[in-house]
Design a protein around this motif. Sequence first.
Motif, short mmCIF file in Angstrom:
data_model
loop_
_atom_site.label_atom_id
_atom_site.label_comp_id
_atom_site.label_asym_id
_atom_site.label_seq_id
_atom_site.Cartn_x
_atom_site.Cartn_y
_atom_site.Cartn_z
N PRO A 1 0.85 -1.20 0.00
CA PRO A 1 0.00 0.00 0.00
C PRO A 1 0.88 1.25 0.00
CG PRO A 1 -0.50 -1.46 1.88
CD PRO A 1 0.80 -1.90 1.29
N THR A 2 0.60 2.17 -0.88
CA THR A 2 1.36 3.43 -0.94
C THR A 2 0.55 4.46 -1.71
OG1 THR A 2 3.28 4.52 -1.95
CG2 THR A 2 2.68 2.40 -2.87
N ALA B 1 3.18 0.16 5.51
CA ALA B 1 4.33 0.88 6.10
C ALA B 1 3.85 1.98 7.02
CB ALA B 1 5.19 1.45 4.98
N ARG B 2 4.81 2.60 7.68
CA ARG B 2 4.59 3.81 8.50
C ARG B 2 5.67 4.81 8.10
NH1 ARG B 2 0.01 4.72 11.86
NH2 ARG B 2 -1.19 2.94 11.11
N TYR B 3 5.76 5.91 8.77
CA TYR B 3 6.77 6.95 8.51
C TYR B 3 6.70 7.37 7.03
CZ TYR B 3 8.17 4.42 12.69
OH TYR B 3 8.16 3.78 13.89
N GLY C 1 7.58 5.54 4.53
CA GLY C 1 7.55 4.34 3.68
C GLY C 1 8.78 3.47 3.89
N SER D 1 -2.71 2.33 -4.26
CA SER D 1 -3.17 3.45 -3.45
C SER D 1 -4.68 3.34 -3.31
CB SER D 1 -2.83 4.76 -4.16
OG SER D 1 -3.57 5.82 -3.57
N ILE D 2 -5.19 3.54 -2.09
CA ILE D 2 -6.65 3.46 -1.93
C ILE D 2 -7.31 4.81 -2.13
CG2 ILE D 2 -6.62 1.37 -0.50
CD1 ILE D 2 -7.34 3.33 1.88
N TYR E 1 -5.09 10.69 -1.06
CA TYR E 1 -4.87 11.34 0.23
C TYR E 1 -3.78 10.52 0.93
CZ TYR E 1 -8.31 7.66 0.72
OH TYR E 1 -8.99 6.47 0.58
N LEU F 1 -2.49 8.67 4.33
CA LEU F 1 -2.79 8.13 5.66
C LEU F 1 -1.49 8.09 6.46
CD1 LEU F 1 -4.82 5.07 4.34
CD2 LEU F 1 -5.80 7.07 5.49
N GLY G 1 -0.50 5.41 7.97
CA GLY G 1 0.07 4.08 7.79
C GLY G 1 -0.78 3.26 6.84
N GLY G 2 -0.24 2.11 6.40
CA GLY G 2 -0.91 1.31 5.38
C GLY G 2 -1.91 0.30 5.91
N1 SAM Z 1 5.81 9.93 2.07
C1 SAM Z 1 4.83 9.07 1.51
C2 SAM Z 1 4.28 9.70 0.22
O1 SAM Z 1 4.04 10.90 0.20
O2 SAM Z 1 4.05 8.93 -0.75
C3 SAM Z 1 3.68 8.88 2.48
C4 SAM Z 1 3.96 7.91 3.56
S1 SAM Z 1 2.55 7.62 4.57
C5 SAM Z 1 2.71 8.82 5.81
C6 SAM Z 1 2.95 6.11 5.39
C7 SAM Z 1 2.37 4.86 4.79
O3 SAM Z 1 0.95 4.91 4.84
C8 SAM Z 1 2.68 4.58 3.35
O4 SAM Z 1 3.97 4.07 3.16
C9 SAM Z 1 1.60 3.57 3.01
O5 SAM Z 1 1.90 2.29 3.50
C10 SAM Z 1 0.41 4.12 3.80
N2 SAM Z 1 -0.48 4.97 3.00
C11 SAM Z 1 -0.68 6.30 3.15
N3 SAM Z 1 -1.58 6.76 2.29
C12 SAM Z 1 -1.99 5.71 1.54
C13 SAM Z 1 -2.89 5.55 0.46
N4 SAM Z 1 -3.57 6.58 -0.05
N5 SAM Z 1 -3.07 4.32 -0.07
C14 SAM Z 1 -2.37 3.27 0.43
N6 SAM Z 1 -1.49 3.35 1.45
C15 SAM Z 1 -1.29 4.56 2.00
#
Ligand code: SAM
Length: 250
Positions: free
Chosen positions: A90-91, A116-118, A120, A139-140, A143, A145, A147-148
């Motif tokens: 998830p990203t 992931a958190r942080y 990625g 990506s869901i 926006y 989140l 974490g994933g």
């Molecule tokens: N720096 C990253 C970016 O801008 O692409 C965002 C990292 S986010 C704070 C942390 C984690 O939340 C991601 O690595 C992913 O696992 C998950 N995540 C956040 N938004 C998501 C989305 N829209 N779809 C799927 N996973 C998401």
Amino acid sequence: MRLDVVTIFPEYLDPLNVSLVGKARARGQLLVHVHDLRSWTHDRHNTVDDTPYGGGPGMVMKTDPWGDALDSVLADGYETGAHGPALIVPTPSGRPFTQEVAVELSERPWLIFTPARYEGIDRRVVDEYATRMPVYEVSIGDYVLAGGEAAVLVVTEAVARLLPGVLGNAESHRDDSFAPGAMANLLEGPVYTKPPRWREREIPDVLLSGHHGKIARWRRDEALRRTTANRPDLIERCDPKAFDKKDREM
Ligand code: SAM
């Protein structure tokens, strides 16, 4: 289908024990394993992140815990007879998770999720496992989140309800929004149940007519109305010829 989830918040996945997914697990249609990424750390603080190369804010998840975790999950799965793993990452920078991707994933026997958190996960982890199995970076939504894990819950529920025997009525997802067929790319219109009158509000007469053709036509018109209002981008992808063909069948 087997699902493995590696996370630093295993308790976040507790909802996989309830409702449709929980029942599918209880019936043995889904085998779910949730793993704590920190079990594969070796320092006193169970560290899973470090500062990013090149500088910048935030932290990046380290290669070693993820590599060791995924190797161990794969070894365990193969030992118990699982086959055909796919990595689901998830990203927000992934390809949009759509019903089409849900259908594709529902046909795979084994999904391994890496929420992931942080900022990625160190990119080398995905690159490494992409040489061994298909990788779906999804990506869901547009926006970000924290974490994933929430994305894992979303993907799991969308996939699980497509598995044979999971929904009580196998026809249930045939008329859903985004379902393939003549109504593909149309959102489902409004639905009603008993009583026929509630707070002076009546249900549309056509639904009591017993005329299947008229009801189908009404549902199609309502789907068009709703899609035009809420998702004009989808209307562009509709095939009017498919509607004409359906009208002739009514
Ligand atoms: N720096 C990253 C970016 O801008 O692409 C965002 C990292 S986010 C704070 C942390 C984690 O939340 C991601 O690595 C992913 O696992 C998950 N995540 C956040 N938004 C998501 C989305 N829209 N779809 C799927 N996973 C998401």
